[in-house]
Design an enzyme around this catalytic site. Sequence first.
Site, PDB file in Angstrom:
ATOM      1  CG  HIS A  58     -17.081 -12.054  29.296  1.00 33.25           C
ATOM      2  ND1 HIS A  58     -18.101 -11.194  28.949  1.00 33.25           N
ATOM      3  CD2 HIS A  58     -17.231 -13.360  29.168  1.00 33.25           C
ATOM      4  CE1 HIS A  58     -19.167 -12.132  28.747  1.00 33.25           C
ATOM      5  NE2 HIS A  58     -18.800 -13.252  28.924  1.00 33.25           N
ATOM      6  CG  ASP A  83     -17.925  -7.917  29.602  1.00 31.26           C
ATOM      7  OD1 ASP A  83     -17.548  -8.668  30.437  1.00 31.26           O
ATOM      8  OD2 ASP A  83     -18.511  -8.572  28.777  1.00 31.26           O
ATOM      9  CB  SER A 132     -19.276 -15.979  26.922  1.00 30.50           C
ATOM     10  OG  SER A 132     -19.297 -15.926  28.321  1.00 30.50           O
TER      11      SER A 132
END
Length: 362
Positions: free
Chosen positions: A339, A336, A40
């Site tokens: 990340h 978050d 990600s």
Amino acid sequence: MASSSATSFVLILSFACYLSLPIPITASYNISAVFAFGDSTADAGNNNHVNSFFSSDHLPYGRDLPSHVPRGRFSNGKLSTDYLVDILGIKDFLPAYLDPKLTDNDLLTGASFASGGSGLDKRTTALTPVLDLPTQLDLFEQAFKRIRKLVGEEKARVIVENALFVISAGTNDMLYNAYSFPTRVIELTMSGYQDFLLKNLESVVEKLYRVGARKIAVTGLPPIGCLPIQITVDNIFPSPHWLRRECNDDQNRDSQAYNSKLNSQILPPLQTRLRGAKIGYLNIYKPILDMATNPAKYGFNQTHQGCCGTGLLEIGPLCNVLVPVCLHSSKYLFWDAVHLTQAGYSVLADYFGKTLLTYLIN
């Protein structure tokens, strides 16, 4: 005649002064494209198109992009790979390969094949439909065929040989398989599991080399013990950090051990064996830890919880329009619970530009 001579002198002097100016960073690099693989941290929206539960195609993700529309990046805005292509003067954003709007011409300057939730261990990607590394490599070969069809075999080979390949993977494997509560699913020791992951990473580099990659940047692990979600787990379950939001030093030491093996035992032999290639270690541990421990240096005032929701557990679907979001994300290191904010990613890209990039392009 005197006036003409004076004018010529001024022009010559102006030209000399121009030559003495610092060369713009985009002029000093000869990179044709950027191709990114992994998880990600480099997923520009591929998970939007694989029906994955682990996606970020909803607000507040992407809220600080120019369009204020979520594109599938796990952040409030740009990723490090977006900043990287900008630094190189290639384009403003590195697009997702699975984006239906991606054209063959777009591929000439690169794309991201990364997928949120992916990793180096097949058990990691078994948790939710995502693109594992073998699939990402298959997609790149598909993309290479598209490039060859557009520009021909020789030009396609030149583009790939002069492209920068970035691999960012390993964190999910540690989170899901090594630190999952209440028991780990790995049968190996921590050192043995690190060796297993690094062997798989070595295979990814070799496969990219076989399809033409010659400039390859491999990221290490971040200080996993400083991720807000890991700090939260330490607060929920008995640990040396009980009731304190502090980095887990043991997990950080694991990250350091992995990175040391990658930098000293895996990449040097690959560099020797893969003739004509330049393979570099991208140390993300150092700048992230520095941001976490010296926040004022970077303009942050919160580095132990994310901007989204409580900042303790939210990630993917749990970070949504129903939860509160901080007003000034640029003051947060994390967007978050896992990340970085685009402010954090900007620092990583700048660190890359000042350290490893020069080696890879010269």
